[in-house]
Enzyme design. Structure first.
Site, PDB file in Angstrom:
ATOM      1  N   CYS A 113       0.746  -1.160  -0.025  1.00 29.82           N
ATOM      2  CA  CYS A 113      -0.014  -0.121  -0.036  1.00 29.82           C
ATOM      3  C   CYS A 113       1.031   1.229   0.017  1.00 29.82           C
ATOM      4  CB  CYS A 113      -1.038   0.002   1.226  1.00 29.82           C
ATOM      5  SG  CYS A 113      -1.779  -1.569   1.387  1.00 29.82           S
ATOM      6  N   HIS A 243      -3.482   6.905   2.010  1.00 26.94           N
ATOM      7  CA  HIS A 243      -3.741   5.697   1.432  1.00 26.94           C
ATOM      8  C   HIS A 243      -5.232   5.487   2.217  1.00 26.94           C
ATOM      9  CE1 HIS A 243      -4.117   1.666   0.944  1.00 26.94           C
ATOM     10  NE2 HIS A 243      -3.867   1.270   1.929  1.00 26.94           N
ATOM     11  N   ASN A 273     -10.254  -0.542   0.156  1.00 25.65           N
ATOM     12  CA  ASN A 273      -8.688  -0.266   0.156  1.00 25.65           C
ATOM     13  C   ASN A 273      -8.163  -0.782  -1.146  1.00 25.65           C
ATOM     14  OD1 ASN A 273      -6.027  -0.741   0.550  1.00 25.65           O
ATOM     15  ND2 ASN A 273      -6.040  -1.231   2.472  1.00 25.65           N
TER      16      ASN A 273
HETATM   17  O1  UT7 Z   1      -3.213  -1.032   3.750  1.00 28.68           O
HETATM   18  C1  UT7 Z   1      -3.225  -1.325   4.977  1.00 28.68           C
HETATM   19  C2  UT7 Z   1      -4.198  -2.252   5.326  1.00 28.68           C
HETATM   20  N1  UT7 Z   1      -4.791  -2.783   6.567  1.00 28.68           N
HETATM   21  C3  UT7 Z   1      -5.451  -1.858   7.191  1.00 28.68           C
HETATM   22  O2  UT7 Z   1      -5.545  -0.655   7.428  1.00 28.68           O
HETATM   23  C4  UT7 Z   1      -5.975  -2.411   8.646  1.00 28.68           C
HETATM   24  C5  UT7 Z   1      -6.042  -1.703   9.719  1.00 28.68           C
HETATM   25  N2  UT7 Z   1      -6.814  -2.222  10.685  1.00 28.68           N
HETATM   26  C6  UT7 Z   1      -8.316  -2.088  10.580  1.00 28.68           C
HETATM   27  O3  UT7 Z   1      -8.727  -1.205   9.799  1.00 28.68           O
HETATM   28  C7  UT7 Z   1      -9.247  -2.513  11.618  1.00 28.68           C
HETATM   29  O4  UT7 Z   1      -8.480  -3.243  12.989  1.00 28.68           O
HETATM   30  C8  UT7 Z   1     -10.511  -3.464  11.136  1.00 28.68           C
HETATM   31  C9  UT7 Z   1     -11.142  -2.730  10.399  1.00 28.68           C
HETATM   32  C10 UT7 Z   1      -9.575  -4.740  10.184  1.00 28.68           C
HETATM   33  C11 UT7 Z   1     -10.976  -4.134  12.416  1.00 28.68           C
HETATM   34  O5  UT7 Z   1     -11.370  -3.328  13.040  1.00 28.68           O
HETATM   35  P1  UT7 Z   1     -11.491  -3.398  14.780  1.00 28.68           P
HETATM   36  O6  UT7 Z   1     -12.191  -2.358  15.248  1.00 28.68           O
HETATM   37  O7  UT7 Z   1      -9.857  -3.474  14.934  1.00 28.68           O
HETATM   38  O8  UT7 Z   1     -12.124  -4.803  14.965  1.00 28.68           O
HETATM   39  P2  UT7 Z   1     -11.516  -6.186  15.643  1.00 28.68           P
HETATM   40  O9  UT7 Z   1     -10.327  -6.835  14.982  1.00 28.68           O
HETATM   41  O10 UT7 Z   1     -10.905  -5.582  16.984  1.00 28.68           O
HETATM   42  O11 UT7 Z   1     -12.531  -6.977  15.913  1.00 28.68           O
HETATM   43  C12 UT7 Z   1     -13.630  -6.439  16.866  1.00 28.68           C
HETATM   44  C13 UT7 Z   1     -14.831  -7.820  16.905  1.00 28.68           C
HETATM   45  C14 UT7 Z   1     -14.117  -9.036  17.150  1.00 28.68           C
HETATM   46  O12 UT7 Z   1     -15.168  -9.532  17.880  1.00 28.68           O
HETATM   47  P3  UT7 Z   1     -15.035 -10.058  19.330  1.00 28.68           P
HETATM   48  O13 UT7 Z   1     -13.674 -10.602  19.379  1.00 28.68           O
HETATM   49  O14 UT7 Z   1     -15.089  -8.673  19.908  1.00 28.68           O
HETATM   50  O15 UT7 Z   1     -16.109 -10.805  19.597  1.00 28.68           O
HETATM   51  C15 UT7 Z   1     -14.207  -9.248  15.577  1.00 28.68           C
HETATM   52  O16 UT7 Z   1     -14.350 -10.906  15.620  1.00 28.68           O
HETATM   53  O17 UT7 Z   1     -15.658  -7.518  15.560  1.00 28.68           O
HETATM   54  C16 UT7 Z   1     -15.509  -8.883  14.909  1.00 28.68           C
HETATM   55  N3  UT7 Z   1     -15.187  -8.680  13.419  1.00 28.68           N
HETATM   56  C17 UT7 Z   1     -16.368  -8.405  12.827  1.00 28.68           C
HETATM   57  N4  UT7 Z   1     -17.636  -8.581  12.776  1.00 28.68           N
HETATM   58  C18 UT7 Z   1     -18.475  -8.282  11.899  1.00 28.68           C
HETATM   59  C19 UT7 Z   1     -14.184  -8.621  12.805  1.00 28.68           C
HETATM   60  N5  UT7 Z   1     -14.441  -8.508  11.423  1.00 28.68           N
HETATM   61  C20 UT7 Z   1     -15.876  -8.406  11.363  1.00 28.68           C
HETATM   62  C21 UT7 Z   1     -16.519  -8.258  10.408  1.00 28.68           C
HETATM   63  N6  UT7 Z   1     -17.900  -8.311  10.373  1.00 28.68           N
HETATM   64  N7  UT7 Z   1     -16.266  -8.179   9.124  1.00 28.68           N
END
Ligand code: UT7
Length: 317
Positions: A113, A243, A273
């Site tokens: 990215c 980005h 993205n």
């Molecule tokens: O180019 C660089 C590429 N990468 C990035 O920019 C990624 C940077 N990170 C992010 O954007 C965020 O970390 C994400 C959007 C990927 C995830 O958001 P988050 O607020 O960090 O969520 P999390 O991973 O802490 O997950 C929170 C909850 C979890 O459930 P529990 O464990 O609290 O029960 C996940 O299992 O949300 C759950 N979860 C979802 N629920 C519904 C994770 N993905 C999903 C989903 N739909 N798609």
């Protein structure tokens, strides 16, 4: 030493739209979760057999060349930033053929990215050195080919597309400052790596939380450094083009830097993205809408796998 100008932009996305509701049919997710956690509403996905990185890149490149008022024959170099090439040996030469840019040498660079920002700085060196006069820089990725469509933590984020700029040598240097960084200690946080057992590249894996934390601290640091080199204050920036990874990352960087929210360019709601494509895709949309005007000061930053990240400050035109 010669200088650098960015004189035209173009972009291209595949026709097929995939909404959050479409994704909710594939994995346990919802429009509400994706919207509040990322700001993404839909993304474009390649689904035609004859569309790929080369065709999207060539389409974006053709538009950038037209906007710059030059022809493909004027190009000396084509730099294709991609980490999802149609061919691991390189896709830039295919783009050169599709454009009919017979004089140009073409090569790929891979920096995930950060690819567009790394490519911008790489291309600028050839112009500053007086080696080349006209360079087409393209960021293009088709991450949909490499996403694990059963992993809701990653598949909701990515989309396909391409964006391009024409860079030309000039008396005045419009690339005002930059800073590029890598840190292999974070290499395991975001991968599309070769798997010996599968004997191919494994789908994307990501530690979202750690990548998020890395982005919101590392991006302001490189932006500050690049601004310092450019001898510009934050208030002098007209546009911040990050980005397009996650709206929360854009908001956090904007708040940390103290940049006015109206200066933040964001189109990730429509495209997700798109990796190396996201910065030139957003730039092109704002240029074509007449929002970005000649002379505007643009601060841009790419960040992602590697880990790699970087920032560049330039004036449009
Ligand atoms: O180019 C660089 C590429 N990468 C990035 O920019 C990624 C940077 N990170 C992010 O954007 C965020 O970390 C994400 C959007 C990927 C995830 O958001 P988050 O607020 O960090 O969520 P999390 O991973 O802490 O997950 C929170 C909850 C979890 O459930 P529990 O464990 O609290 O029960 C996940 O299992 O949300 C759950 N979860 C979802 N629920 C519904 C994770 N993905 C999903 C989903 N739909 N798609």
């Amino acid at each position: 030493m010669r200088g650098v100008r960015l004189i035209g932009s173009g972009s291209s996305v595949p026709d097929k739209v995939m909404t959050n509701d479409d994704l909710a049919e594939l994995v346990d997710t919802s429009d509400e979760w994706i919207t509040t956690r990322t700001g993404i509403k839909q993304r474009r996905i390649v689904d035609a057999p004859d569309v790929g990185v080369a065709t999207l890149a060539a389409d974006a490149g053709r538009k950038a060349i037209a906007a710059a008022g030059i022809t493909a024959q004027d190009l000396d170099l084509i730099v294709l930033a991609t980490s999802t090439p149609d061919d691991l040996f390189g896709t830039a030469a295919k783009v050169q053929e599709l454009l009919g840019a017979e004089r140009a040498v073409a090569f790929d660079i891979s920096a995930a990215c950060s690819g567009f920002v790394f490519g911008l700085v790489t291309a600028a060196q050839f112009l500053r050195a007086g080696t080349y006069q006209n360079i087409l820089l393209i960021g293009a990725d088709v991450l949909s080919r490499w996403v694990n469509w059963s992993d809701r933590g990653t598949c909701i984020l990515f989309g396909d597309g391409a964006g391009a700029v024409v860079m030309q040598d000039s008396e005045q240097d419009r690339l005002l400052g930059f800073e590029l960084r890598s840190d292999g200690r974070g290499n395991g946080l975001l991968n599309l790596s070769y798997d010996r057992d599968l004997q191919t590249y494994a789908p994307i894996t990501m530690n979202g939380k750690e990548v998020y934390k890395f982005a919101v601290t590392a991006v302001p640091e490189v932006l500050e450094k690049a601004l310092h080199r450019a001898n510009l204050q934050v208030a002098e920036i007209d546009w911040l083009i990050l980005h397009q990874a996650n709206q929360r990352i854009l908001d956090a960087v904007q708040a940390r830097m103290g940049i006015e929210p109206t200066k933040v360019v964001s189109n990730l709601a429509n495209y997700g993205n798109t990796s190396a494509a996201s910065i030139p895709l957003a730039l092109d949309e704002w240029v074509r809408a007449g929002k970005i005007k000649p002379g505007d000061a643009i601060a841009t930053s790419g960040f992602g796998a590697g880990l790699s990240w970087g920032a560049a400050i330039f004036r449009w035109h």
